[in-house]
Write an enzyme that holds these catalytic residues in place. Sequence first.
Site, PDB file in Angstrom:
ATOM      1  N   PRO A 114       0.842  -1.203   0.000  1.00  0.00           N
ATOM      2  CG  PRO A 114      -0.330  -1.305   2.021  1.00  0.00           C
ATOM      3  CD  PRO A 114       0.698  -2.020   1.198  1.00  0.00           C
ATOM      4  CB  SER A 174       0.866   2.206   3.953  1.00  0.00           C
ATOM      5  OG  SER A 174       1.956   1.435   3.486  1.00  0.00           O
ATOM      6  N   GLY A 175       3.635   3.783   5.405  1.00  0.00           N
ATOM      7  CA  GLY A 175       4.642   3.498   6.421  1.00  0.00           C
ATOM      8  C   GLY A 175       5.318   2.156   6.214  1.00  0.00           C
ATOM      9  CG  LEU A 176       3.465  -1.157   5.491  1.00  0.00           C
ATOM     10  CD1 LEU A 176       2.481  -2.198   4.976  1.00  0.00           C
ATOM     11  CD2 LEU A 176       4.133  -1.686   6.774  1.00  0.00           C
ATOM     12  CB  SER A 183       5.406   1.900  -0.990  1.00  0.00           C
ATOM     13  OG  SER A 183       5.057   3.210  -0.626  1.00  0.00           O
ATOM     14  CB  SER A 184       9.006   5.998  -1.344  1.00  0.00           C
ATOM     15  OG  SER A 184       9.335   6.098   0.006  1.00  0.00           O
ATOM     16  CB  ALA A 185      12.513   2.395   0.851  1.00  0.00           C
ATOM     17  CB  ALA A 186       9.952  -1.374  -1.900  1.00  0.00           C
ATOM     18  CG  ASP A 194      12.253   3.375   5.306  1.00  0.00           C
ATOM     19  OD1 ASP A 194      12.632   3.189   6.468  1.00  0.00           O
ATOM     20  OD2 ASP A 194      11.218   4.014   5.024  1.00  0.00           O
TER      21      ASP A 194
HETATM   22  C1  MEV Z   1      10.373   6.394   7.646  1.00  0.00           C
HETATM   23  O1  MEV Z   1      10.032   5.041   7.333  1.00  0.00           O
HETATM   24  C2  MEV Z   1      11.374   6.426   8.753  1.00  0.00           C
HETATM   25  C3  MEV Z   1      11.821   7.820   9.209  1.00  0.00           C
HETATM   26  O2  MEV Z   1      12.733   7.609  10.300  1.00  0.00           O
HETATM   27  C4  MEV Z   1      12.498   8.608   8.105  1.00  0.00           C
HETATM   28  C5  MEV Z   1      13.843   8.017   7.684  1.00  0.00           C
HETATM   29  O3  MEV Z   1      14.465   7.273   8.449  1.00  0.00           O
HETATM   30  O4  MEV Z   1      14.265   8.354   6.577  1.00  0.00           O
HETATM   31  C6  MEV Z   1      10.646   8.631   9.734  1.00  0.00           C
END
Ligand code: MEV
Length: 315
Positions: free
Chosen positions: A79, A82-84, A86-89, A129
């Site tokens: 998703p 969503s904090g999971l 997705s932009s890093a993946a 991430d």
């Molecule tokens: C985001 O998933 C994690 C944060 O610590 C930002 C980051 O580490 O780049 C909020």
Amino acid sequence: MVTASAPGKFILFGEHAVVYGKPAIAIAVDRRIEVSIRRSDRPMIDGKHHGGGRSYVNSAVKRLWNNGPLNIRTHSNLPPASGLGSSAALSVATVAALLQMRVRFSRKSVALNAFLTEYEVQGRASPTDTSTSTNGGAVMVGPEGDNVLWTIEKEANNGKMNRWYVSSLELPSDLDFVVGVTGVRSSTASMVDKVKKFVDGSGAGMQIINEIEAIALEGVEALKFGDKSRLGELMNENQSHLFSLGVSHPKLEKLIDAARKHSYGAKLTGAGGGGSMVALTDEPETVMRDIELMGGRPIHVRIDREGVRIEDREG
Ligand code: MEV
């Protein structure tokens, strides 16, 4: 054509504090983004013409490719916003496919270039991430650890050099995590910015960051011993500090409260302000039901131990 895929992640301890050089622990999950790249006569991303822009894919292409137009297709099981991760993946899979088209990738070069890609788009980031998505399993980002995979350096806007050591961590096999997606979209960049204003503007902000550091360091020990009760307590403590930093959200708290009834502990994961929470539990089905009853989307996540991979190469 080259296809690469990379997993999402959740952060168990230390989000936000890691941006200030403190440790964080993140775990890769079995939801992936896949990116396929082939040469083309026009630059295309997902069927649309592309050129400039600051998207993750564009930024990775600009960084790593000057050899003619590309047709890029992305497919996601994660998703978005969503904090999971997705932009890093997305950054990791794109960078891996591009490096594989040039020569062969190494995980270290994927981790570094994906971090720089994310940094460029978001304006500020830690390598948590992108390194977790690259390596898979559990990863600690922060001080020098026992099993260092790579180090990542980046000069901050104030000229200070940030250095993060990325280490792999052993994970006990009997840990069950349930994620609850709030459905409230949130931007990592704006949450990181909000925390920066708080930290720059008051000593209280930095004190909270230091308390999160202590929790993450104790979390490493609790993980080593598979001490679920302590891990849960630490997750709850980490959540109250994230609340004080101003990155929680009423919907997150609703899901966290619901999940805690049958969990060792629960907290928001990632940047907050919406996005997702995560719970450690021995009763995943019950926790999933409780999250759903409160209007969240539950996901029983399994740990991805593989990280980035090339799916196929042809043509
Ligand atoms: C985001 O998933 C994690 C944060 O610590 C930002 C980051 O580490 O780049 C909020």
